[in-house]
Motif scaffolding. Structure first.
Motif, PDB file in Angstrom:
ATOM      1  N   ILE A  37      12.150 -66.046  28.639  1.00 16.21           N
ATOM      2  CA  ILE A  37      13.176 -65.221  28.249  1.00 16.21           C
ATOM      3  C   ILE A  37      12.960 -64.246  27.249  1.00 16.21           C
ATOM      4  O   ILE A  37      13.624 -63.060  27.661  1.00 16.21           O
ATOM      5  N   GLU A  38      11.891 -63.854  26.419  1.00 11.63           N
ATOM      6  CA  GLU A  38      11.767 -62.924  25.751  1.00 11.63           C
ATOM      7  C   GLU A  38      11.170 -61.740  26.821  1.00 11.63           C
ATOM      8  O   GLU A  38      11.308 -60.548  26.334  1.00 11.63           O
ATOM      9  N   ALA A  39      10.887 -61.887  27.902  1.00 14.70           N
ATOM     10  CA  ALA A  39      10.180 -60.794  28.765  1.00 14.70           C
ATOM     11  C   ALA A  39      11.090 -60.629  29.668  1.00 14.70           C
ATOM     12  O   ALA A  39      11.265 -59.518  30.346  1.00 14.70           O
ATOM     13  N   MET A  41      12.171 -67.478  16.423  1.00 15.62           N
ATOM     14  CA  MET A  41      12.853 -68.019  17.648  1.00 15.62           C
ATOM     15  C   MET A  41      13.341 -66.755  18.141  1.00 15.62           C
ATOM     16  O   MET A  41      14.791 -66.682  18.416  1.00 15.62           O
ATOM     17  N   ASP A  42      12.660 -65.773  18.773  1.00 23.72           N
ATOM     18  CA  ASP A  42      13.401 -64.544  19.150  1.00 23.72           C
ATOM     19  C   ASP A  42      14.136 -64.865  20.480  1.00 23.72           C
ATOM     20  O   ASP A  42      15.258 -64.030  20.498  1.00 23.72           O
ATOM     21  N   TRP A  43      13.944 -66.041  21.112  1.00 29.14           N
ATOM     22  CA  TRP A  43      14.683 -66.094  22.313  1.00 29.14           C
ATOM     23  C   TRP A  43      16.106 -66.692  22.004  1.00 29.14           C
ATOM     24  O   TRP A  43      17.173 -66.384  22.742  1.00 29.14           O
ATOM     25  N   LEU A  44      16.119 -67.174  20.725  1.00 28.86           N
ATOM     26  CA  LEU A  44      17.615 -67.684  20.211  1.00 28.86           C
ATOM     27  C   LEU A  44      18.414 -66.712  19.481  1.00 28.86           C
ATOM     28  O   LEU A  44      19.354 -66.439  19.824  1.00 28.86           O
ATOM     29  N   THR A  45      17.670 -66.083  18.785  1.00 24.86           N
ATOM     30  CA  THR A  45      18.377 -65.363  17.514  1.00 24.86           C
ATOM     31  C   THR A  45      17.999 -63.806  17.627  1.00 24.86           C
ATOM     32  O   THR A  45      18.479 -63.222  16.817  1.00 24.86           O
ATOM     33  N   TRP A  54      17.003 -61.999  24.886  1.00 23.11           N
ATOM     34  CA  TRP A  54      17.456 -63.657  24.210  1.00 23.11           C
ATOM     35  C   TRP A  54      18.445 -63.843  25.284  1.00 23.11           C
ATOM     36  O   TRP A  54      19.057 -63.423  26.361  1.00 23.11           O
ATOM     37  N   ILE A  55      18.947 -64.999  24.809  1.00 18.71           N
ATOM     38  CA  ILE A  55      19.907 -65.893  25.715  1.00 18.71           C
ATOM     39  C   ILE A  55      21.591 -65.523  25.596  1.00 18.71           C
ATOM     40  O   ILE A  55      22.309 -66.035  26.386  1.00 18.71           O
ATOM     41  N   ILE A  87      25.609 -63.038  28.499  1.00 22.55           N
ATOM     42  CA  ILE A  87      24.489 -61.955  29.304  1.00 22.55           C
ATOM     43  C   ILE A  87      24.294 -62.828  30.476  1.00 22.55           C
ATOM     44  O   ILE A  87      23.628 -63.723  30.705  1.00 22.55           O
ATOM     45  N   PRO A  88      24.893 -62.235  31.800  1.00 18.50           N
ATOM     46  CA  PRO A  88      24.825 -62.746  33.023  1.00 18.50           C
ATOM     47  C   PRO A  88      23.474 -62.624  33.421  1.00 18.50           C
ATOM     48  O   PRO A  88      22.996 -63.746  34.344  1.00 18.50           O
ATOM     49  N   GLY A  89      22.347 -61.595  33.093  1.00 19.59           N
ATOM     50  CA  GLY A  89      21.227 -61.457  33.545  1.00 19.59           C
ATOM     51  C   GLY A  89      20.426 -62.804  33.114  1.00 19.59           C
ATOM     52  O   GLY A  89      19.558 -63.381  33.877  1.00 19.59           O
ATOM     53  N   PHE A  90      20.934 -63.333  31.994  1.00 15.74           N
ATOM     54  CA  PHE A  90      19.871 -64.428  31.609  1.00 15.74           C
ATOM     55  C   PHE A  90      20.448 -65.810  32.228  1.00 15.74           C
ATOM     56  O   PHE A  90      19.452 -66.627  32.705  1.00 15.74           O
TER      57      PHE A  90
END
Lengths: 429, 333
Positions: free
Chosen positions: A147-149, A210-214, A154-155, A79-82
């Motif tokens: 990250i969640e925002a 861990m929503d940001w990861l998975t 997510w990453i 995801i380039p945005g991340f």
């Protein structure tokens, strides 16, 4: 005698798969075959731990989840945005905080070097743990919220080949097994079982939240395949039903290669000096220790090796299903099912573990349609008698799997406690 | 003061309620471990089964129009549910565990057998009740008790529900009865003797079969009680106790497997730890925020709410590492 018996059993299994394949169609049986071979790999992992080493690992689910998370991270697109946002920086700071906290705890545990002993050291260790936790939380919470925002939430992944994801699944599971083993392997059987269940539940809670990861309950989908997808076959003009069969056969080939390699290595290890030593430790660890074997580090070894196979198997299942849903992992489906496979097949015998895995998986999968068919029959009969139909047959029938699994393991323990293809104990004449 | 009452309502009341459920469940686990020497995994499902039996009995009572003022029907039918669950527990022992015991199976085999029993019970419960949730308070209301605090400037009241009070009373009665049984009666002393040293107990003429039966009677009835209390406090669903069997094992291990009093202490410890860990401590810090050198954040819980059950597992792992036989010395297998 055992060889003849296992040949007969495998022939019977082959016939069973043929019959089910004939009843359900080639597309469905290829799906079942891929999954049952992946479960066979996981059962081999448990067979190393329990059959060779006598370790009571009830945390299989955690290893499968880690494998799945690994393949998700490696193989889903970038995801380039991340990567363009502040997310990596914040995560890097969280990682630094983690490392700092680790050093803090490590330092506190070594405090006796500088003359802090006894109660003071315990107190210092507790304070260090608390400080490390607070420092880590203060960084990771910020990073996770940031990250969640972001629009993606997510990453994302690294966009690499899924087979690398499987390998990484094995590595991640090995790392986790090292930590778990270090913590738990000193414990006796029952305690070890409960501790490993506890740890696998902790892993589940972490990966689920861990929503940001998975992405947690939002699930990650689709996860790419290492082999061509059915859609790619369809694009080149293959009919839809055939495309599923070809694609699954491709995947099946890859799974089978991994399984055969793993089986070969594991079987060689069983016959070799290492396997003999493991059995010696399993059967009488006091005697083995007196012969100069380092019990704890050998058991750690076997625990890690088994977990690697579990991690790879879990990664394969997630890749094949194309979805990573941490909420779908249940102790019944992912821990107890595999235990039943190994117990029914025969602990300590790799052929038994593979046989048990395939037999139990197919039983588990077909007990749903079979009980649906059965309930429909009973329902028609009771309607004829004027008692009314059974309500919600579909959802009830899918619950029968759990019951069937329980009955199977009870019967196995009662009448074939060493499994259908038991371990062959060689005795020198 | 308002903040302290908020703390009391959330941590103390919640912890006592949860703790008494854990304690009653853990006593059963610990007794079975002490006498039969294996970790009885199906205990959580015996609890669920007991709760569903109580639920069915409650429906029957309501259909027949039986009710008692001031008492939820769930508690009224509890003794009957306990008896029925005990009968089933004895049947389970006879059908599944006794044959293995006769063969001299290892504790590990017994543990796996108990997982088989877990799956069978859970499968049957799901077969008959689906996977939805039920409530004991569909047709009657869960009474909320509010006690105003007679102090100046206090607006909050101390809140708890009626089932929570009854739960604590039931737990106290059960614990006292068990205490007197274990210390005063001949059979109770025989049980303790067998937990200490099974061979010596048998040699000195204790009928081990009777002791095993009594163990299942106590464990079964306590499981029904714990399950029903849990269902009354939250909701009734088929995987109700499956999630709670691990905290119960944590409680039993923290207290030392085989130690009844340890199990009670462990149960309350885990219960309080869970409620305290998810409590928002910044509520307590806010009144003294001026005196603190740092800014008080809006939420300051030790762990986020979704990790509530994880607390029990972390305590479990820490206790296993730090003192594997529990805080009170436990029996070894």
């Amino acid at each position: 005698m055992i060889a003849r018996r296992s040949l007969t059993l495998f022939a019977g299994l082959f016939v069973l798969f043929c019959v089910i394949g004939w009843a359900l169609g080639a597309a469905n049986i290829s799906l079942l075959l891929v999954q049952s071979f992946a479960y066979a790999l996981i059962a081999l992992g448990l067979n190393i731990q329990w059959g060779y080493g006598g370790l009571f690992n009830f945390g299989i689910m955690g290893m499968l989840m880690l494998g799945g998370a690994a393949t998700t991270f490696i193989s889903t697109p970038i995801i380039p945005g991340f990567w363009g946002s502040e997310g990596p920086l914040l995560l890097g700071r969280a990682l630094l905080a983690f490392a700092f906290g680790f050093l803090l705890v490590w330092g506190a545990r070594k405090a006796d070097r500088v003359g802090i002993r006894g109660g003071w050291k315990t107190a210092l260790t507790i304070v260090a743990w608390a400080a490390a936790y607070i420092i880590y939380r203060s960084q990771i919470d910020v990073a996770a919220a940031y990250i969640e925002a972001t629009p993606d939430g997510w990453i994302g992944g690294l966009g690499l080949h899924p087979v690398l994801g499987w390998l990484f699944g094995g590595v991640l599971a090995a790392g986790a097994a090292y930590i778990v083993g270090k913590i738990c392997l000193g414990l006796r059987t029952d305690y070890l079982a409960i501790a490993t269940i506890g740890i696998s539940e902790i892993i589940r809670a972490l990966l689920k939240n861990m929503d940001w990861l998975t992405r947690g309950t939002l699930t990650v989908s689709p996860i790419p395949w290492p082999t061509p997808l059915p859609q790619e076959f369809q694009a080149s003009g293959t009919p839809i039903t055939d495309s599923f069969i070809y694609a699954r056969l491709g995947f099946l080939g890859l799974v089978l290669i991994v399984l055969i390699v793993a089986f070969f290595l594991v079987q060689r290890a069983y016959g070799g000096p290492w396997g003999r030593m493991m059995r010696a430790i399993r059967d009488n660890y006091v005697a083995a220790a007196s012969m100069g074997k380092n019990i704890t580090s050998r058991q750690l070894e076997v625990f890690i090796l088994g977990s690697v196979l579990m991690g790879i198997g879990g990664a394969m299942l997630v890749s094949f299903g194309q979805i990573y849903d941490p909420g779908s992992f249940q102790p019944i489906n992912h821990t107890f099912l595999i235990w039943v496979m190994v117990i029914v097949g025969g602990a300590g015998n790799n052929w038994g573990a593979v046989f048990g895995a395939m037999l139990i998986y197919i039983t588990w999968m077909i007990s749903d349609p079979v009980s649906q068919w059965l309930f429909n029959g009973i329902s028609n009969w009771s309607t004829d008698l004027g008692w009314g139909a059974i309500p919600e047959i579909q959802s009830r029938a899918s619950q029968m799997r759990v019951f069937v699994l329980g009955v199977v393991i009870t019967i196995a323990l009662r009448y074939a406690p060493r499994g259908l293809i038991p371990e062959v104990v060689k005795r020198e004449a | 003061m308002n903040e302290l009452i908020f703390f009391f309502n959330n941590v103390i009341v919640g912890g006592v309620a949860l703790g008494s459920i854990y304690a009653v469940g853990a006593i059963g686990v610990t007794l079975i471990f002490g006498i039969l020497r294996f970790a009885h995994f199906a205990h959580g499902d015996m609890m669920t089964m007991g709760a569903f039996i109580a639920f069915l009995l409650m429906l029957a009572c309501q259909a027949l129009g039986i009710s008692v003022p001031f008492l939820p029907t769930g508690f009224l039918v509890l003794p009957v549910a306990m008896v029925l669950t005990t009968i089933i527990a004895l049947g389970l022992d006879k059908g599944f565990y006794a044959p293995l015991r006769k063969r001299g199976a290892k504790p590990v085999t017994m543990l796996i057998a108990s997982i088989g029993v877990t799956l069978i019970i859970q499968g049957l419960i799901r077969l008959f009740f689906g996977s939805g949730t039920w409530s004991f308070f569909e047709s009657e209301t869960k009474q909320l008790i509010r006690i105003p605090v007679p102090l100046e400037g206090v607006t909050r009241t101390i809140n708890f529900t009626q089932p929570q009070v009854l739960m604590v009373v039931c737990t106290a009665v059960a614990v006292l009865a068990l205490h007197f049984f274990l210390t005063r009666s001949r059979l109770g002393k025989a049980m303790r003797a067998m937990a200490d040293n099974p061979d010596l107990a048998q040699v000195s003429g204790i009928n081990t079969k009777v002791v095993v039966r009594v163990t299942w009677i106590i464990a079964g009835s306590l499981a029904a009680m714990a399950g029903t209390m849990l269902a009354l406090d939250v909701q009734l669903k088929p995987d109700l106790a499956f999630n709670i069997v691990l905290p119960i094992f944590a409680a039993a291990i923290v207290g030392g497997l085989g130690q009844s009093y340890g199990a009670i202490a462990g149960g309350f410890l885990i219960g309080f730890a869970e409620t305290a860990a998810i409590f928002n401590w910044s509520v307590l810090l806010r009144p003294i925020a001026g005196a603190l050198p740092f800014e008080v954040p809006a939420t300051l819980a030790i762990v986020p709410t979704e990790y509530k059950l994880t607390v029990a597992f972390v305590i479990l792992v820490v206790v296993l590492l730090w003192r594997p036989t529990g805080i009170f010395k436990g029996a070894s297998s």
